[in-house]
Design a protein around this motif. Structure first.
Motif: not given
Length: 112
Positions: A65-66, A69, A76-78
């Motif tokens: 995710f991080w 993202a 927030i797109e991930a």
């Protein structure tokens, strides 16, 4: 490495276990007299579920995710485990069971 004045500063994200603890909102615990009013307030508040529900987080998913993202139009797109993920205000309200927000009661001058 020294940053130039025009170079944006990148904030390092630290995982601090004490910042991610589940709240125990049990009024029957011993020696909580000082916290009883706070516990009662939190149990009645819209954040009760969000702070008192324990969840399991997969470290690799959090890392995915991080790493991927990006903020795009208040979303927030991930990509997590090869699945695209879009997080909106509505998704957060639903998952944390916050209900609809009453914007007339917000005390912040700008969105967070």
């Amino acid at each position: 490495m020294k940053l130039s004045p025009n170079q944006p500063q990148v904030l390092e994200r630290l995982f601090i276990p004490k910042h991610n603890q589940v709240a125990i909102l049990n009024e029957g615990l011993r020696e909580i007299d000082d916290s009883l009013q706070i516990i009662r307030f939190l149990r009645k508040s819209r954040v009760s579920y969000a702070i008192s529900t324990e969840i399991q987080i997969v470290a690799a998913y959090m890392q995915d995710f991080w790493m991927t993202a990006r903020v795009n139009n208040n979303m927030i797109e991930a990509t997590v485990n090869d699945h695209e993920l879009v997080i909106t205000e509505e998704v957060i309200q639903d998952v944390l069971q916050l209900g609809a927000l009453d914007y007339s009661e917000i005390c912040y001058a700008t969105p967070i």
